[in-house]
Scaffold this motif. Structure first.
Motif, PDB file in Angstrom:
ATOM      1  N   UNK A 143       0.823  -1.208   0.000  1.00 37.80           N
ATOM      2  CA  UNK A 143       0.000   0.000   0.000  1.00 37.80           C
ATOM      3  C   UNK A 143       0.859   1.260   0.000  1.00 37.80           C
ATOM      4  N   UNK A 144       1.959   1.247   0.754  1.00 39.59           N
ATOM      5  CA  UNK A 144       2.819   2.433   0.840  1.00 39.59           C
ATOM      6  C   UNK A 144       3.460   2.731  -0.513  1.00 39.59           C
ATOM      7  N   UNK A 145       3.989   1.697  -1.179  1.00 36.99           N
ATOM      8  CA  UNK A 145       4.612   1.906  -2.489  1.00 36.99           C
ATOM      9  C   UNK A 145       3.567   2.311  -3.519  1.00 36.99           C
ATOM     10  N   UNK A 146       2.368   1.701  -3.456  1.00 35.20           N
ATOM     11  CA  UNK A 146       1.297   2.093  -4.373  1.00 35.20           C
ATOM     12  C   UNK A 146       0.915   3.556  -4.170  1.00 35.20           C
ATOM     13  N   UNK A 147       0.885   4.001  -2.902  1.00 37.26           N
ATOM     14  CA  UNK A 147       0.586   5.408  -2.626  1.00 37.26           C
ATOM     15  C   UNK A 147       1.673   6.310  -3.209  1.00 37.26           C
ATOM     16  N   UNK A 148       2.947   5.887  -3.084  1.00 40.63           N
ATOM     17  CA  UNK A 148       4.045   6.682  -3.632  1.00 40.63           C
ATOM     18  C   UNK A 148       3.936   6.787  -5.152  1.00 40.63           C
ATOM     19  N   UNK A 149       3.631   5.666  -5.817  1.00 39.33           N
ATOM     20  CA  UNK A 149       3.465   5.695  -7.271  1.00 39.33           C
ATOM     21  C   UNK A 149       2.312   6.612  -7.649  1.00 39.33           C
ATOM     22  N   UNK A 150       1.208   6.496  -6.932  1.00 38.30           N
ATOM     23  CA  UNK A 150       0.017   7.306  -7.201  1.00 38.30           C
ATOM     24  C   UNK A 150       0.336   8.799  -7.094  1.00 38.30           C
ATOM     25  N   UNK A 151       0.989   9.192  -5.993  1.00 38.24           N
ATOM     26  CA  UNK A 151       1.292  10.598  -5.786  1.00 38.24           C
ATOM     27  C   UNK A 151       2.349  11.119  -6.745  1.00 38.24           C
ATOM     28  N   UNK A 152       3.397  10.337  -6.969  1.00 36.24           N
ATOM     29  CA  UNK A 152       4.464  10.786  -7.859  1.00 36.24           C
ATOM     30  C   UNK A 152       4.002  10.866  -9.305  1.00 36.24           C
TER      31      UNK A 152
END
Length: 414
Positions: A143-152
């Motif tokens: 979830x954390x990496x998916x959030x980073x991809x989403x935001x970036x």
């Protein structure tokens, strides 16, 4: 306490002294200020930069808002952990070279020591790494990496050309899942951005003095390049497991564009295939790193402590913590004297925009392998990851709370 001088125009700054004289504070003052932030700064690099602005622009008035924004722009332009680089530059401006070191120590050591302690727990209690709670940490990492991809993706790929660059970089790193593929994707993205991307011109802004001469800046940048190119050569000439690890961590610190999460695939390719760290231990530590304050680069301290190889324990953790931050320090302190001229070059900005789009693809590839493939084994795992993602992105729950809930849910599901 320094008070900001009136902001001058760009033309006035060309022959004038900086508004803020460097070296006007004490090392002890810098250390205590950054230690407080190192103990309380949760939420990732964007949140860290907000805490820094409140503390050093608003409360302490070490510099003005425009100068702080210009410094943040430099550190986002350079590879490395942006919040830590901003901290080093602020420490340098306030108390010289000892101040830069004090800022890094204060901001970094609290989370590094917590992660080293977690590494000892993993190594001393063999069942801990396979427990449901640790598996919950791995799922939260998805979830954390998916959030980073989403935001970036939203901020670094705002148009079709850069979105296409991100997809091409992801495909390249999936086809070539190695350090060569990752570096190749970053370099290719920068070259394509340099040739094809058109960005609006930016006007110059005033700056502060940081006490770094151009001659010193050139020496620091040359040392950065010598280490980046020389460590692989030295390792080839003198094969050594220690050099393999040091070179991998230095390369990771030197090539991370776009935020701390991008260090994940670079470090994974350095320690997991070689057998220094198991994939399970790697992801467990990455999940735990979300629950501590300070920069995500302190994940290197966990890896050094948990590693089965030439470096391990407290010594391994502290050595690799220093190694991964060395390129960030060399780059930001070396670039400070040249930033005003460099940031006006549209071709340089276009190349960096291409690189930033490429690292979104790099992180997207890592989201699949190793993060997803190592953590999601059932419908329950997917459901837990989906809930964690929703809490982070839509409910905006603190990552610390999400990590704790994920560990408890993993324990309950087991």
């Amino acid at each position: 306490m320094n008070h900001p001088s009136p902001v001058s125009t760009p033309a006035e700054t060309q022959g004038a002294e900086p508004a803020f004289a460097p070296g006007s504070g004490s090392v002890w003052e810098v250390l205590l200020a950054f230690l407080k932030l190192g103990l309380t700064s949760f939420g990732g690099p964007v949140a860290h930069l907000g805490y820094f602005r409140t503390e050093f622009v608003g409360r302490r008035q070490w510099l003005d808002d425009r100068s702080y924004s210009d410094l943040v722009a430099l550190c986002q332009f350079l590879p490395g952990p942006a919040s830590s680089q901003v901290g080093m530059a602020l420490g340098m401006q306030r108390a010289g070279w000892p101040g830069a070191l004090a800022a890094w120590l204060g901001f970094t050591l609290p989370s590094a020591l917590l992660l080293i302690a977690f590494a000892f727990g993993i190594t001393q209690f063999s069942g801990l790494a396979e427990s449901g709670a640790v598996h919950g940490l791995k799922v939260v990492a998805v979830a954390v990496v998916a959030q980073a991809v989403w935001g970036m993706a939203g901020s670094l790929c705002p148009d079709k050309p850069r979105a296409a660059l991100a997809i091409l970089a992801a495909l390249l790193t999936l086809v070539l899942p190695s350090a060569l593929g990752q570096v190749g994707a970053i370099v290719a993205s920068g070259l394509i951005g340099w040739r094809l991307l058109k960005l609006p011109h930016q006007e110059p802004v005033p700056h502060v003095g940081y006490g770094v001469s151009r001659r010193t800046g050139v020496a620091l940048l040359m040392l950065f390049v010598v280490l980046l190119l020389g460590l692989p050569l030295l390792q080839a000439l003198m094969p050594s497991a220690t050099l393999v690890v040091v070179e991998g961590f230095y390369r990771a610190g030197a090539l991370v564009f776009g935020g701390g999460h991008v260090v994940l695939p670079l470090l994974q390719s350095s320690v997991v295939p070689a057998g220094f760290v198991s994939n399970a231990d790697f992801l467990a530590g990455y999940g735990a790193a979300q629950a501590v304050p300070g920069p995500l680069f302190t994940f290197a301290a966990y890896l050094g402590a948990v590693m089965q190889g030439p470096l391990t324990g407290w010594v391994g953790g502290l050595v690799l913590l220093a190694v991964i931050f060395v390129p960030a320090a060399l780059l930001v302190l070396g670039a400070l004297p040249f930033w005003d001229a460099l940031r006006q070059r549209d071709a340089v900005r276009a190349a960096m925009a291409g690189v930033n789009a490429g690292v979104v693809g790099l992180l997207l590839s890592a989201l699949y392998d190793p993060v997803w493939t190592s953590a999601i084994h059932s419908r329950e795992d997917f459901g837990l990851a989906l809930v964690a993602f929703g809490l982070l992105v839509y409910a905006r729950v603190s990552p610390v709370i999400v990590v704790v809930l994920g560990a408890l849910a993993g324990w309950a599901l087991s």
